[in-house]
Design an enzyme around this catalytic site. Structure first.
Site, PDB file in Angstrom:
ATOM      1  N   GLY A 242      59.485  81.007  31.700  1.00  0.00           N
ATOM      2  CA  GLY A 242      60.594  81.402  30.845  1.00  0.00           C
ATOM      3  C   GLY A 242      61.939  80.782  31.144  1.00  0.00           C
ATOM      4  O   GLY A 242      62.878  80.916  30.352  1.00  0.00           O
ATOM      5  N   GLU A 277      54.829  80.769  36.347  1.00  0.00           N
ATOM      6  CA  GLU A 277      54.166  80.108  35.213  1.00  0.00           C
ATOM      7  C   GLU A 277      55.156  79.283  34.395  1.00  0.00           C
ATOM      8  O   GLU A 277      55.350  79.531  33.209  1.00  0.00           O
ATOM      9  CB  GLU A 277      53.523  81.173  34.308  1.00  0.00           C
ATOM     10  CG  GLU A 277      52.524  82.080  35.009  1.00  0.00           C
ATOM     11  CD  GLU A 277      52.097  83.276  34.147  1.00  0.00           C
ATOM     12  OE1 GLU A 277      52.740  83.544  33.109  1.00  0.00           O
ATOM     13  OE2 GLU A 277      51.115  83.929  34.519  1.00  0.00           O
ATOM     14  N   GLY A 279      56.699  76.442  32.123  1.00  0.00           N
ATOM     15  CA  GLY A 279      56.213  75.452  31.170  1.00  0.00           C
ATOM     16  C   GLY A 279      57.366  74.547  30.772  1.00  0.00           C
ATOM     17  O   GLY A 279      57.501  73.411  31.220  1.00  0.00           O
ATOM     18  N   ARG A 280      58.248  75.113  29.956  1.00  0.00           N
ATOM     19  CA  ARG A 280      59.358  74.345  29.402  1.00  0.00           C
ATOM     20  C   ARG A 280      60.196  73.647  30.476  1.00  0.00           C
ATOM     21  O   ARG A 280      60.559  72.484  30.330  1.00  0.00           O
ATOM     22  CB  ARG A 280      60.250  75.296  28.605  1.00  0.00           C
ATOM     23  CG  ARG A 280      61.330  74.604  27.802  1.00  0.00           C
ATOM     24  CD  ARG A 280      62.284  75.635  27.185  1.00  0.00           C
ATOM     25  NE  ARG A 280      61.612  76.683  26.462  1.00  0.00           N
ATOM     26  CZ  ARG A 280      61.285  76.623  25.161  1.00  0.00           C
ATOM     27  NH1 ARG A 280      61.609  75.568  24.451  1.00  0.00           N
ATOM     28  NH2 ARG A 280      60.671  77.623  24.576  1.00  0.00           N
ATOM     29  N   TYR A 321      62.153  77.521  15.169  1.00  0.00           N
ATOM     30  CA  TYR A 321      63.022  78.300  16.063  1.00  0.00           C
ATOM     31  C   TYR A 321      64.503  77.952  15.881  1.00  0.00           C
ATOM     32  O   TYR A 321      65.305  78.291  16.749  1.00  0.00           O
ATOM     33  CB  TYR A 321      62.667  78.008  17.526  1.00  0.00           C
ATOM     34  CG  TYR A 321      61.218  78.154  17.901  1.00  0.00           C
ATOM     35  CD1 TYR A 321      60.549  79.365  17.758  1.00  0.00           C
ATOM     36  CD2 TYR A 321      60.512  77.072  18.438  1.00  0.00           C
ATOM     37  CE1 TYR A 321      59.217  79.490  18.134  1.00  0.00           C
ATOM     38  CE2 TYR A 321      59.180  77.195  18.815  1.00  0.00           C
ATOM     39  CZ  TYR A 321      58.541  78.406  18.660  1.00  0.00           C
ATOM     40  OH  TYR A 321      57.230  78.527  19.041  1.00  0.00           O
ATOM     41  N   CYS A 347      57.207  67.768   2.141  1.00  0.00           N
ATOM     42  CA  CYS A 347      57.662  68.374   0.900  1.00  0.00           C
ATOM     43  C   CYS A 347      58.091  69.814   1.066  1.00  0.00           C
ATOM     44  O   CYS A 347      57.522  70.713   0.438  1.00  0.00           O
ATOM     45  CB  CYS A 347      56.546  68.285  -0.132  1.00  0.00           C
ATOM     46  SG  CYS A 347      55.898  66.631  -0.211  1.00  0.00           S
ATOM     47  N   TYR A 376      56.499  72.008  23.905  1.00  0.00           N
ATOM     48  CA  TYR A 376      56.354  72.609  22.580  1.00  0.00           C
ATOM     49  C   TYR A 376      56.691  71.608  21.475  1.00  0.00           C
ATOM     50  O   TYR A 376      57.193  71.956  20.421  1.00  0.00           O
ATOM     51  CB  TYR A 376      57.200  73.894  22.474  1.00  0.00           C
ATOM     52  CG  TYR A 376      56.901  74.863  23.612  1.00  0.00           C
ATOM     53  CD1 TYR A 376      55.695  75.542  23.637  1.00  0.00           C
ATOM     54  CD2 TYR A 376      57.780  75.036  24.669  1.00  0.00           C
ATOM     55  CE1 TYR A 376      55.377  76.392  24.691  1.00  0.00           C
ATOM     56  CE2 TYR A 376      57.475  75.882  25.733  1.00  0.00           C
ATOM     57  CZ  TYR A 376      56.272  76.556  25.732  1.00  0.00           C
ATOM     58  OH  TYR A 376      55.957  77.388  26.773  1.00  0.00           O
TER      59      TYR A 376
HETATM   60  C1  LIG Z   1      54.345  80.571  27.241  1.00  0.00           C
HETATM   61  C2  LIG Z   1      54.048  81.229  28.530  1.00  0.00           C
HETATM   62  C3  LIG Z   1      54.588  80.731  29.725  1.00  0.00           C
HETATM   63  C4  LIG Z   1      55.537  79.549  29.777  1.00  0.00           C
HETATM   64  O1  LIG Z   1      56.780  79.818  29.250  1.00  0.00           O
HETATM   65  P1  LIG Z   1      57.972  78.742  29.404  1.00  0.00           P
HETATM   66  O2  LIG Z   1      59.092  79.346  28.702  1.00  0.00           O
HETATM   67  O3  LIG Z   1      57.505  77.483  28.800  1.00  0.00           O
HETATM   68  O4  LIG Z   1      58.225  78.600  30.879  1.00  0.00           O
HETATM   69  C5  LIG Z   1      54.239  81.359  30.899  1.00  0.00           C
HETATM   70  N1  LIG Z   1      53.406  82.426  30.912  1.00  0.00           N
HETATM   71  C6  LIG Z   1      52.866  82.937  29.792  1.00  0.00           C
HETATM   72  C7  LIG Z   1      51.958  84.092  29.874  1.00  0.00           C
HETATM   73  C8  LIG Z   1      53.173  82.369  28.570  1.00  0.00           C
HETATM   74  O5  LIG Z   1      52.647  82.868  27.452  1.00  0.00           O
END
Ligand SMILES: *Cc1c(COP(=O)(O)O)cnc(C)c1O
Length: 424
Positions: A242, A277, A279-280, A321, A347, A376
């Site tokens: 997150g 966890e 990601g971004r 978003y 379109c 994403y």
């Molecule tokens: C999407 C997600 C993440 C990653 O979120 P980011 O904002 O990309 O860091 C981590 N854990 C779970 C369970 C998710 O669904």
């Protein structure tokens, strides 16, 4: 920090000119930087270990960018994987993530997906509801296994970001309440197919302020303590992902060092192994989407549209978003800015990347790069409007490789089959 810079007279990535990639692969094309992916992972890991957090599991959230070459880059540094479908578990395994570093999360895992993950030997199933707990227990038992599980809790905090990506309020679909978590944890302890090892949370995405994390992690700490007070063992605490990234017009997100210091404060003395966890924060600034200007369309009343060969099917974040991406011409232009609406060819009006953006003057044939598109971006791309799936390129040290080629139109059509009654 990222490795997309002006170099050799144009926007480049690790010494490779983006125009050279566009020439070789065509546009639109995603370009990822190995050095940036590696840097983001190691900066986060080093920040956590510098705070005395021993052996954190950094489970890269595969959905941010699931390209095998991207996952492999991170797996080689010791990353685990946070996965939300069988497809993602398979990707993580195929990219060399050891099963004992794979976490399987998600609100709606099917029986087949659960069985696949358990047979693969994933580290932990993050359970989000009672029916899922029961199903997982039954499947594990039928396989003769005890599944290590964590209960995903919804800490009920307000966590910035866009409403579509906030996950930590009680009325979102994710996780269970604290009271429910205690009941389910005890229940899992008594389920023959399950071994509860911990609790998990993930409060949302693109969070640019430490306060919601700190509030959530404080509540998670209390939960661990109250589970233990009931005699239940808790070994692991998964704090989710997150952490936001700077998309230019947004508040500066906390640095990994500030985040790590807050985590250390929130978990001091708790004696749990920590999992994350992200990601971004790992992938976003490690990628750009390179597109070509098809033409500049000027309305009589003066509005100027820069029509690109990339569209919302290639990068949906602005449409979905209201996301902001910095747009840079690949060749520098120092002239007075011009106000454009930057749009794709699809379109619908939603296929607008930005309105009223001042950019250097553009003309037909120019290359532009959407910055911070590594997370994403390609992972949410589609073939909408029967546009070919956007290709992906990975750069390392002056070299580049196509890691997902652009399909051909024949490939696209050949995937579909005619029903018998339409056969000639
Ligand atoms: C999407 C997600 C993440 C990653 O979120 P980011 O904002 O990309 O860091 C981590 N854990 C779970 C369970 C998710 O669904």
């Amino acid at each position: 920090m990222n490795h997309f810079e002006f170099d050799q007279g144009e926007l480049s990535c690790e010494g490779v000119r983006l125009s050279a990639i566009a020439e070789a692969v065509g546009t639109p094309v995603y370009v990822y930087s190995t050095a940036t992916l590696e840097r983001h992972f190691t900066v986060l890991r080093d920040a956590l270990t510098a705070e005395g957090i021993v052996d954190p599991l950094i489970a890269y959230a595969v959905k941010a960018n699931p390209n095998l070459a991207v996952i492999r880059t991170l797996a080689r540094l010791g990353a685990g994987a946070d996965t939300v479908s069988e497809g993602e578990v398979r990707r993580a395994l195929a990219a060399g993530v050891p099963p004992e570093r794979i976490v399987f999360s998600g609100v709606g895992k099917s029986a087949d997906e659960i069985a696949f993950a358990l047979k693969a030997g994933v580290l932990e199933m993050n359970l989000e509801s009672e029916p899922e707990l029961e199903l997982t227990s039954r499947i594990a038992q039928s396989l003769g296994l005890r599944a290590q599980v964590a209960i995903r809790v919804n800490p009920d905090v307000e966590a910035g970001g866009h409403a579509k990506i906030a996950t930590g309020k009680a009325d979102n679909k994710f996780g269970v309440s604290f009271a429910e978590a205690q009941r389910l944890y005890a229940r899992a302890t008594n389920s023959p197919g399950l071994k509860p090892v911990g609790v998990a949370c993930h409060i949302g995405s693109q969070i640019t302020d430490l306060a919601p994390f700190e509030a959530a992690f404080g509540k998670m700490r209390q939960l661990v303590e109250s589970l233990r007070a009931e005699g239940l063992g808790v070994e692991r605490l998964d704090l989710g992902g997150g952490l936001g990234v700077p998309y230019f017009n947004q508040p500066t997100p906390p640095s990994p060092a500030d985040y790590a210091a807050m985590v250390a404060r929130a978990t001091r003395g708790l004696d749990v192994s920590l999992a994350f966890e992200p990601g971004r924060v790992i992938a976003a600034n490690a990628g750009v989407l390179v597109a070509r200007v098809l033409h500049i369309h000027e309305r009589p009343e003066g509005r100027k549209f820069a029509v690109l060969d990339a569209a919302m099917n290639d990068l949906i974040r602005p449409a979905m978003y209201d996301a902001y991406h910095d747009i840079r011409p690949v060749l520098p232009r120092d002239a007075v800015g011009v106000v454009y609406d930057v749009v794709g060819p699809i379109c619908e009006t939603g296929d607008t990347f930005t309105r009223d953006r001042t950019l250097p003057p553009l003309q037909s044939g120019d290359l532009v790069a959407f910055m911070s598109a590594g997370a994403y971006g390609a992972s949410m791309s589609s073939e909408y409007n029967s546009r070919l799936l956007v290709p992906e390129v990975l750069v390392k040290d002056g070299a580049f490789a196509v890691v997902r080629p652009r399909p051909t139109y024949e490939d696209m059509l050949a995937r579909e089959t005619a029903p018998a009654w339409q056969e000639p």
